[in-house]
Design a protein around this motif. Structure first.
Motif, short mmCIF file in Angstrom:
data_model
loop_
_atom_site.label_atom_id
_atom_site.label_comp_id
_atom_site.label_asym_id
_atom_site.label_seq_id
_atom_site.Cartn_x
_atom_site.Cartn_y
_atom_site.Cartn_z
N LEU A 1 0.85 -1.19 0.00
CA LEU A 1 0.00 0.00 0.00
C LEU A 1 0.89 1.24 0.00
N VAL A 2 0.63 2.15 -0.93
CA VAL A 2 1.49 3.34 -1.08
C VAL A 2 0.62 4.59 -1.15
N ARG A 3 0.87 5.54 -0.25
CA ARG A 3 0.19 6.84 -0.30
C ARG A 3 1.01 7.79 -1.16
N VAL A 4 0.34 8.49 -2.08
CA VAL A 4 1.01 9.43 -2.97
C VAL A 4 0.35 10.80 -2.82
N SER A 5 1.15 11.80 -2.50
CA SER A 5 0.64 13.17 -2.37
C SER A 5 0.92 13.95 -3.64
N GLN A 6 0.03 14.84 -3.99
CA GLN A 6 0.21 15.67 -5.18
C GLN A 6 1.56 16.37 -5.14
N ASP B 1 3.33 22.76 -0.33
CA ASP B 1 2.66 22.30 0.88
C ASP B 1 3.61 22.11 2.05
N ASP B 2 4.91 21.99 1.77
CA ASP B 2 5.89 21.76 2.84
C ASP B 2 6.27 23.05 3.57
N LEU B 3 5.83 24.18 3.09
CA LEU B 3 6.09 25.44 3.79
C LEU B 3 5.15 25.52 4.97
N PHE C 1 9.26 26.10 -6.84
CA PHE C 1 8.13 25.27 -6.46
C PHE C 1 7.24 25.06 -7.68
N GLN C 2 7.24 23.83 -8.21
CA GLN C 2 6.44 23.56 -9.40
C GLN C 2 4.95 23.72 -9.10
N LYS D 1 -1.51 32.09 -2.32
CA LYS D 1 -0.39 33.00 -2.10
C LYS D 1 -0.46 33.62 -0.73
N SER D 2 -1.66 33.90 -0.26
CA SER D 2 -1.81 34.40 1.10
C SER D 2 -1.91 33.21 2.05
N ASN D 3 -0.93 33.07 2.92
CA ASN D 3 -0.94 31.96 3.86
C ASN D 3 -1.62 32.33 5.17
N ASP D 4 -2.42 33.38 5.13
CA ASP D 4 -3.20 33.73 6.31
C ASP D 4 -4.40 32.80 6.35
N ALA D 5 -4.23 31.64 7.01
CA ALA D 5 -5.27 30.61 7.02
C ALA D 5 -6.56 31.13 7.64
N TYR D 6 -6.44 31.98 8.63
CA TYR D 6 -7.63 32.52 9.28
C TYR D 6 -8.45 33.34 8.30
#
Length: 852
Positions: free
Chosen positions: A479-484, A645-647, A714-715, A722-727
């Motif tokens: 079983l292998v999980r693959v992330s985009q 996503d790793d940021l 970052f491909q 672009k805005s990482n303001d999650a709130y």
């Protein structure tokens, strides 16, 4: 409900919760899990494909705990295949228990009704909820009193007509985001006929009505009065100790496992024995598949004795864990991947070393920068389990089968073969690859691919469905999980150089796009790993190091000057498939030979990443390091095969692009992480021995305002994220941005500067004459007073084009906030001359710059 409540429980994957009434002992199924009455008990059953985990939740004031334990025993007999059984008490829930309730846990005190009160009337009791935590947010109901507010946390005041979310000025965005979810849930689950309005209030913007509803205005306590979120989080970690329970020597022995100061790993567990894991807040009893009855019984009895011997609270949970069905909370205490167990002689010899050591107190040590440059010199010799995963070109098979499914409504649906290789960011997929071996038998690989923007339900369903298929094939399946964005080569090999990721849902992507042009970025270093990702259809998405495919009235294959042969070949070969049965004319163009129609299809010609190094140094590559102090001391880890996503918004990151270095600061990074990341970056450049300029520039980049020179690494950089303001994103998603008292503006852009090394490292101080990379801003501007910008606040060109307008910037005069260099570059005229132009002519120049 009688005994019927047991019928079919545990037969389907998911969470089921039953409430045991404190008065009548009636058992009823809970329709909306997550709200717990303090005078009741609850039974929670979480079922995966292979087993069920049982939980008994005990309220503070319940009198039915013994009755609930008897019903828990009934459940255990009824279900049969049990993974873990745990008892949790109010306000002391384990992390894994909390994870089942996506909207958080809410406590409700028993309501004592007056005589003759009509429940059909619109009677609503005002309640105040307190939310606290950095990554694990806990919700508790407290007394309705303004004196209970503090500047460090978020509170929800639930009244008859209005639900207030009050944000302390130092509250984290994680707390605010969790509060938004709870606020909407309270509004949507109203049991009476009065529909409440939602009002979000930041500290200092309280209305008179708010103070009236909370019982009167009182001084707000400082954040320090209740402690830091990080300290609260660290307090849940404790000192981990692992004990081995074994009768291998002929006598039952309980020994402390020596981890040699490297932390717990799966290799420390032995399927022949039982183990006790003590995390100070939880105690786990892990039973190996081959452990005998005496070892299992002794381990559990010894674990229970820990409570008395170490003066642990009565609510400390003791959880039984079976090998192969370990819960996530148990796995989280072990470093590395928690994979299928395979025993080896070397691993066995390592495990049987039993030396008692007292864990040393953590202290900050100087980061070894040389280890970041040369990790191979410091690699610890260790045994790793390597699995041979067959790819498309596997030579040991005589027959193969390959099929793909997309996940919808918790089921798999066959994908037409013509769609193989086309993925959508808001969907999940399950892929099966089977090989008949020449010597007999089969090998099966079950992949589940998860899109970057896929829903939580689809992510969970894809994992469960893939696991179900894998288990149907037994031990012959992997079983292998693959992330985009992190597809391994053996996965990509099945698509023979054609793998495209589109932004959106498979079901309505074509309808959403309509007749609009679509742009794909192609990046890779070999024939197989070159992949295409949809990017914003705009000229600034281009970069000289890659190839791009633009699908408009005709199809353009744009070959960047620095693109390699594999990227160009993939771009040309994918043309037919991405046209969606179209028959457009195809034109291949090289950089700097673009026709006017090409720029028109992109929405106009504008600046993009075309620095010299993108065309002269081969394939763009960089290294990403994460700087985090969440465990109390700062640690630096390298992240391989990284994506956007790793940021991590809670940490600081370092991007090493060889000729330049970036320090990326997450919006929730601590002051220590911000400071040390910049110091480490300066030392990293100073000690580089790879021929780079040790006085090369270091740029500080703030989350949400990344320049083109940064995003080029970052491909498929997602402009919508672009805005990482999650709130702020959550406010917009829930359509509550208009409910904020006084309005809400994300944090303004901190000026991007060249980071200076510490004073004692003067030889590393950056050259003031070093030009910034393409897309970055310089904060120095020696011009005289600037019209419409008296404070001389300078903001990057790309940020000025992005909504919302940064704080302190006049939206009607964006050009005034460009640096002198960027003003000349984008306005095509110097500042002094521009402000002397007639108004109509100045307006024409401004429109041409893209800042109108």
């Amino acid at each position: 409900m009688g005994e019927n409540w047991l019928f079919n429980v545990g037969s389907k994957p998911g969470l089921v919760v039953f409430r045991i009434d404190n008065r009548s002992e009636e058992i009823s199924r809970v329709a909306n899990p997550g709200v717990f009455r303090s005078d009741d008990c609850y039974l929670a059953i979480h079922t995966a494909v292979s087993s069920s985990d049982l939980y008994l939740w005990v309220g503070k004031s319940t009198k039915k705990e013994q009755f609930a334990k008897e019903r828990l025993a009934d459940l255990e007999k009824s279900i049969g295949n049990i993974g873990t059984i745990s008892t949790v008490t109010q306000e002391h829930e384990s992390g894994v228990f909390q994870s089942f309730f996506k909207q958080g846990i809410t406590y409700v005190q028993p309501l004592v009704l007056k005589k003759r009160q009509n429940l059909r009337e619109d009677v609503h009791v005002t309640r105040l909820y307190h939310l606290k935590g950095r990554r694990q947010i806990r919700v508790a109901q407290i007394d309705v009193d303004a004196a209970n507010l503090n500047s460090g946390d978020v509170f929800i005041l639930d009244t008859l007509k209005t639900i207030y979310q009050w944000n302390g000025k130092s509250a984290s965005r994680m707390e605010k985001g969790k509060a938004l979810d709870l606020t909407v849930r309270l509004r949507d689950e109203r049991m009476n006929r009065v529909k409440a309005d939602v009002m979000i209030i930041d500290e200092g913007k309280e209305t008179d009505l708010f103070w009236s509803d909370i019982g009167g205005q009182k001084p707000i306590a400082p954040a320090s009065s209740v402690g830091e979120d990080a300290d609260w989080e660290k307090g849940t970690i404790g000192i981990h100790k692992l004990y081995r329970v074994s009768d291998e020597s002929g006598e039952m022995e309980i020994t402390l496992v020596d981890t040699e100061g490297k932390g717990l790993a799966q290799a420390h567990l032995d399927p022949q024995d039982s183990f006790i894991l003590d995390t100070s807040t939880d105690i786990f009893v892990w039973n190996g598949r081959k452990a005998n009855f005496q070892e299992k019984s002794r381990a559990f009895a010894h674990a229970k004795s820990f409570l008395k011997e170490h003066n642990r609270p009565d609510w400390t949970p003791v959880t039984k864990v079976a090998q192969g069905v370990e819960p996530a909370l148990f796995k989280s205490h072990f470093r590395g991947a928690f994979t299928e167990y395979i025993d080896t002689p070397d691993a066995f010899n390592q495990r049987v070393k039993q030396k008692s050591k007292v864990a040393a107190k953590q202290r900050q040590e100087k980061i070894n920068v040389d280890a970041l440059h040369h990790p191979e010199k410091y690699a610890i010799a260790r045994e790793e389990l390597v699995y041979g995963i067959p790819d498309k070109n596997y030579k040991g098979g005589s027959f193969t089968e390959f099929e793909m499914f997309f996940v919808k409504e918790k089921k798999t649906h066959a994908l037409p073969e013509e769609d193989y290789g086309i993925f959508y960011s808001k969907n999940c997929y399950v892929v099966r690859y089977s090989v008949r071996l020449r010597h007999g038998g089969f090998k099966h690989v079950i992949y589940y691919w998860q899109g970057r923007s896929a829903s939580t339900d689809d992510n969970g369903s894809s994992a469960l469905l893939a696991q179900e298929i894998s288990q149907s094939y037994g031990r012959s399946a992997t079983l292998v999980r693959v992330s985009q964005g992190k597809e391994p080569d053996h996965f990509l090999s099945h698509f023979q150089g054609f793998c495209v990721v589109r932004n959106g849902h498979r079901e309505n992507w074509a309808e959403d796009i309509g007749s609009k042009a679509v742009l794909y970025q192609v990046r890779g270093t070999t024939e197989m790993d070159a992949t295409a990702s949809q990017v914003p259809t705009a000229a600034h998405s281009l970069n000289s190091n890659d190839a791009f495919v633009l699908v408009a009235d005709k199809v353009y294959v744009w070959e960047g000057a620095g693109s390699n042969e594999h990227e160009r070949a993939t771009a040309n070969s994918m043309v037919d498939k991405v046209q969606d049965a179209g028959n457009r004319h195809v034109e291949t163009i090289t950089e700097k030979s673009e026709p006017a129609a090409f720029w028109e299809a992109l929405g106009g010609k504008e600046a993009y990443s075309n620095a010299d190094f993108l065309t002269s140094q081969g394939d763009v590559s960089a290294r990403l390091f994460q700087c985090t102090d969440k465990e109390g001391v700062l640690k630096v880890f390298e992240i391989f095969n990284f994506t956007q996503d790793d940021l991590d918004d809670d940490d600081a990151m370092i991007v090493d692009a060889h000729h330049e270095l970036f320090v990326w600061l997450g919006s929730n990074a601590t002051d220590n992480e911000r400071k040390q990341a910049q110091e480490i970056a300066a030392e990293y450049v100073k000690k580089a021995d790879d021929g780079r300029d040790t006085d090369g520039p270091i740029y500080v980049v703030n989350a949400g305002y990344e320049p083109l020179a940064f995003t080029v690494y970052f491909q498929g950089w997602d402009a919508e994220r672009k805005s990482n303001d999650a709130y702020f994103r959550r406010l917009t998603e829930l359509k509550l941005d208009t409910s904020v008292v006084g309005g809400y503006t994300p944090p303004a852009l901190a000026k991007t500067t060249t980071a200076l090394s510490p004073k004692e490292e003067e030889e590393v101080i950056q050259k003031k004459k070093a030009p910034p990379p393409s897309g970055s801003s310089s904060v120095e501007d020696k011009s005289d007073d600037i019209p419409f910008n008296p404070t001389k606040l300078f903001v990057d060109y790309d940020r000025l084009k992005t909504k919302p307008t940064p704080e302190g910037v006049d939206g009607a005069h964006l050009e005034a906030f460009l640096t002198e260099e960027q003003f000349n570059e984008f306005m095509k005229i110097d500042r002094a001359t521009y402000y002397k132009l007639p108004k109509w002519k100045a307006l024409r120049v401004k429109k041409a710059s893209g800042l109108f």
